[in-house]
Design an enzyme around this catalytic site. Structure first.
Site, PDB file in Angstrom:
ATOM      1  N   PHE A   1       0.822  -1.206   0.000  1.00 21.86           N
ATOM      2  CA  PHE A   1       0.000   0.000   0.000  1.00 21.86           C
ATOM      3  C   PHE A   1       0.860   1.263   0.000  1.00 21.86           C
ATOM      4  CE2 PHE A   1      -3.074   3.131   1.578  1.00 21.86           C
ATOM      5  CZ  PHE A   1      -4.133   2.855   0.728  1.00 21.86           C
TER       6      PHE A   1
ATOM      7  N   ARG B   1      12.237  -0.072   6.671  1.00 21.80           N
ATOM      8  CA  ARG B   1      13.270  -0.360   7.666  1.00 21.80           C
ATOM      9  C   ARG B   1      14.356  -1.299   7.133  1.00 21.80           C
ATOM     10  NH1 ARG B   1      13.018  -0.023  13.369  1.00 21.80           N
ATOM     11  NH2 ARG B   1      10.779   0.402  13.257  1.00 21.80           N
TER      12      ARG B   1
ATOM     13  N   SER C   1      -9.660   0.594  -1.540  1.00 27.89           N
ATOM     14  CA  SER C   1      -8.451   0.952  -2.303  1.00 27.89           C
ATOM     15  C   SER C   1      -7.447  -0.199  -2.315  1.00 27.89           C
ATOM     16  CB  SER C   1      -7.805   2.204  -1.696  1.00 27.89           C
ATOM     17  OG  SER C   1      -7.654   2.056  -0.285  1.00 27.89           O
TER      18      SER C   1
ATOM     19  N   ALA D   1      -4.192  -1.986  -3.424  1.00 26.97           N
ATOM     20  CA  ALA D   1      -2.894  -1.416  -3.794  1.00 26.97           C
ATOM     21  C   ALA D   1      -2.608  -1.561  -5.291  1.00 26.97           C
ATOM     22  CB  ALA D   1      -1.787  -2.074  -2.971  1.00 26.97           C
TER      23      ALA D   1
ATOM     24  N   LYS E   1     -14.269  -4.427   8.807  1.00 25.98           N
ATOM     25  CA  LYS E   1     -14.536  -4.957   7.461  1.00 25.98           C
ATOM     26  C   LYS E   1     -13.601  -6.112   7.126  1.00 25.98           C
ATOM     27  CE  LYS E   1     -10.930  -2.870   5.138  1.00 25.98           C
ATOM     28  NZ  LYS E   1     -10.092  -3.328   4.010  1.00 25.98           N
TER      29      LYS E   1
ATOM     30  N   ARG F   1      -6.897  -9.846   0.641  1.00 21.06           N
ATOM     31  CA  ARG F   1      -6.162 -10.875   1.386  1.00 21.06           C
ATOM     32  C   ARG F   1      -7.049 -11.521   2.440  1.00 21.06           C
ATOM     33  NH1 ARG F   1      -2.073  -6.890   1.311  1.00 21.06           N
ATOM     34  NH2 ARG F   1      -2.428  -6.350   3.494  1.00 21.06           N
TER      35      ARG F   1
ATOM     36  N   ILE G   1       0.634  -9.417   6.194  1.00 25.82           N
ATOM     37  CA  ILE G   1      -0.249  -9.564   7.346  1.00 25.82           C
ATOM     38  C   ILE G   1      -1.707  -9.621   6.907  1.00 25.82           C
ATOM     39  CG2 ILE G   1      -1.130  -8.329   9.383  1.00 25.82           C
ATOM     40  CD1 ILE G   1       1.751  -7.410   9.882  1.00 25.82           C
TER      41      ILE G   1
ATOM     42  N   GLU H   1      -4.929  -8.553   8.126  1.00 27.94           N
ATOM     43  CA  GLU H   1      -5.339  -7.612   9.173  1.00 27.94           C
ATOM     44  C   GLU H   1      -6.526  -8.117   9.991  1.00 27.94           C
ATOM     45  OE1 GLU H   1      -3.914  -5.198  10.440  1.00 27.94           O
ATOM     46  OE2 GLU H   1      -2.790  -4.006   9.010  1.00 27.94           O
TER      47      GLU H   1
END
EC number: 1.1.1.94
Length: 324
Positions: free
Chosen positions: A11, A31, A136, A138, A189, A255, A279, A281
């Site tokens: 994203f 990172r 949205s 990605a 959601k 996902r 991940i 979510e």
């Protein structure tokens, strides 16, 4: 205009591509030094968005000093909710006060049971905070396909100014003051999408999926009412709640839904979680959500059923009967 995006996942990378046409310079920070070197060399995020080339004005970096050394028009925080606190603490000494922070994280933090804006305000109280959320995917953003998302925050004048600077013909942003409502929709959601995926994976039909979406909307409303006495109807039926809920629950590009489909088809939950590079979510949100629901003394039947399936070894058949 200069923008820095903290978080170089799918994203964060997609947002960088979308905003590259209206910004003179975009810093994309991650990172992991090796990953950022790869993006710099290949001009693609091979790990998350391998088919989309980064325009020349996107500058990948793993140096927080480098990307935050100058003033930014805004800073976009594009990391998962469970990593948001760590990120804010890490950049705390580098961010100029009053620089607007736009949060893309969706979910509820473990232990504290806080929403993303609450985490950021706790650590960076002198920066205007906004939520950037809505339907949205990605890949579609990176492909320059049209979408409409919401920028939610308290300062309407500053928010509108940011929207005017960041919107273009395909990447449209609308303003809302309802930070809480937008975040509740964004959190729940993903869990509802897992439930819809299970129904789809079991081939139980579109009627059943629609029923789960409607019930899921009621659970969003239940939590919203418990956290805030006044409901903003435009939030519930707008892009950040209803729009994002429909998108996430009706396609395996999500996902969370595809994870649910795999469960419905008989895949082992623990094996899937161990294999996932990104991940899910809904999985990381459902545990703190149920703790929050217990604290508020409210019932969220679908979310509770998904929690019990993932963490209490309740059978799939029992879960489906509860969802429906």
């Amino acid at each position: 205009m200069k923008i820095t995006i903290l978080g170089a996942g799918s994203f964060g990378t997609a947002i960088a591509i979308a905003l590259s046409s209206i910004s003179t310079s975009i810093n994309l920070w991650g990172r992991n030094h090796t990953d950022m070197q790869s993006i710099t060399i290949n001009r693609k995020n091979l790990k998350y968005l391998p088919t989309y080339e980064l325009p020349d004005n996107i500058i990948p970096s793993s140096s927080i000093d480098e990307v935050l050394s100058d003033h930014n028009t805004c800073i976009i925080l594009a990391v998962p909710t469970q990593q948001l606190r760590t990120l804010c603490l890490y950049v705390q000494q580098h961010i100029f006060e009053q620089t607007p922070l736009l949060i893309c994280s969706k979910g509820i933090e473990n232990i504290s049971l806080k929403f993303p804006s609450e985490i950021v305000k706790e650590i960076l109280p002198n920066n205007p905070t906004y939520i950037l959320s809505g339907p949205s995917f990605a890949k579609e953003i990176a492909a320059n396909l049209p979408c409409t998302i919401v920028l939610a925050g308290e300062n309407e004048v500053l928010g509108t100014s940011l929207i005017n600077k960041m919107s273009n013909k395909t990447f449209k942003i609308v303003y809302s003051k309802d930070t809480l409502g937008v975040q509740i929709g964004a959190a729940l959601k993903n869990i509802i999408a897992i439930a819809c995926g299970i129904i789809t994976g079991k081939n139980l039909g579109n009627n059943a999926v629609a029923s789960v979406i409607a019930k899921g909307m009621e659970e969003i409303k239940t939590l919203y009412t418990a956290k805030n006495e006044t409901i903003n109807l435009s939030t519930l039926i707008g892009p950040s709640c209803l729009g994002d809920l429909i998108l996430t629950c009706t396609t395996t590009h999500s996902r969370n839904m595809s994870f649910g489909v795999a469960i419905g088809q008989g895949e082992d939950i623990n094996k899937m979680l161990n294999k996932k590079s990104e991940i899910i979510e809904g999985v990381s949100t459902v545990k703190p959500l149920i703790s929050l629901a217990e604290k508020l003394n409210i019932e969220l039947p679908i979310c509770t059923s998904i929690y019990n399936l993932l963490y209490k070894n309740v059978s799939l058949d029992k879960t489906i009967s509860e969802i429906l």
